[in-house]
Write an enzyme that holds these catalytic residues in place. Sequence first.
Site, PDB file in Angstrom:
ATOM      1  N   THR A  56     -18.608  70.727  43.235  1.00 18.12           N
ATOM      2  CA  THR A  56     -17.606  71.696  43.668  1.00 18.12           C
ATOM      3  C   THR A  56     -16.738  71.043  44.738  1.00 18.12           C
ATOM      4  O   THR A  56     -17.211  70.198  45.495  1.00 18.12           O
ATOM      5  CB  THR A  56     -18.251  72.975  44.235  1.00 18.12           C
ATOM      6  OG1 THR A  56     -18.924  72.659  45.446  1.00 18.12           O
ATOM      7  CG2 THR A  56     -19.228  73.596  43.237  1.00 18.12           C
ATOM      8  N   VAL A  58     -15.443  72.154  47.575  1.00 18.39           N
ATOM      9  CA  VAL A  58     -15.797  72.390  48.974  1.00 18.39           C
ATOM     10  C   VAL A  58     -17.002  71.545  49.373  1.00 18.39           C
ATOM     11  O   VAL A  58     -17.035  70.953  50.455  1.00 18.39           O
ATOM     12  CB  VAL A  58     -16.036  73.888  49.242  1.00 18.39           C
ATOM     13  CG1 VAL A  58     -16.493  74.121  50.666  1.00 18.39           C
ATOM     14  CG2 VAL A  58     -14.769  74.687  48.963  1.00 18.39           C
ATOM     15  N   CYS A  59     -17.991  71.471  48.503  1.00 17.95           N
ATOM     16  CA  CYS A  59     -19.185  70.666  48.798  1.00 17.95           C
ATOM     17  C   CYS A  59     -18.818  69.190  48.921  1.00 17.95           C
ATOM     18  O   CYS A  59     -19.253  68.506  49.854  1.00 17.95           O
ATOM     19  CB  CYS A  59     -20.240  70.855  47.708  1.00 17.95           C
ATOM     20  SG  CYS A  59     -20.812  72.555  47.530  1.00 17.95           S
ATOM     21  N   ALA A  60     -18.020  68.712  47.984  1.00 13.93           N
ATOM     22  CA  ALA A  60     -17.594  67.320  48.021  1.00 13.93           C
ATOM     23  C   ALA A  60     -16.794  67.029  49.286  1.00 13.93           C
ATOM     24  O   ALA A  60     -16.980  65.988  49.932  1.00 13.93           O
ATOM     25  CB  ALA A  60     -16.758  67.004  46.775  1.00 13.93           C
ATOM     26  N   SER A  62     -17.087  68.525  52.176  1.00 12.31           N
ATOM     27  CA  SER A  62     -17.972  68.494  53.348  1.00 12.31           C
ATOM     28  C   SER A  62     -18.705  67.155  53.445  1.00 12.31           C
ATOM     29  O   SER A  62     -18.867  66.619  54.540  1.00 12.31           O
ATOM     30  CB  SER A  62     -18.962  69.654  53.326  1.00 12.31           C
ATOM     31  OG  SER A  62     -20.001  69.465  52.398  1.00 12.31           O
TER      32      SER A  62
END
Length: 164
Positions: A56, A58-60, A62
């Site tokens: 995803t 957002v995860c990447a 972060s």
Amino acid sequence: MEKIFLKGLEMHVKGLPEAGEKAHDFTLVCQDLSEVNLDSFKGKRLVLNIFPSLDTDVCATSVRRFNSDASEFPNTHVLCVSMDLPFAASRFCTVNGIKNVSTGSGFRSRFGDDYGVRIEDGPMKGLFARALVVIDENGMILGTSLCEQVANEPDYEFMKKLLC
């Protein structure tokens, strides 16, 4: 149970441990299929950047952000934790030049239950919620932050305040 949301859909997690508690031991699987646990970081501060999946945006984001910021915090290691398989994490880190943080997969452990981040219901059931857990050199929890909105990035400033 604590509420978290994904585009208005309510989901639930057990809830993070409290600041001042002893951190739960854990076993996570590294990219090379070796295992890492809390004792692997003894004598260092540890930031657990917990999230659903590297697949995803957002995860990447972060993981990339922690990778670029990691050198700002001496004697601190950032461990990015998800349910992604170690092979997927390895591929992501190679493609994105991630070298300053490590990844740990919870696919064969109780990490999500022990840290209260396993999503219990809804469309993301079984994945981890987005959260930060900051642990000191002695294995004590300095602070935790659970993102109410799974689609939001973690609270980087919260972590920085605890580490500075």
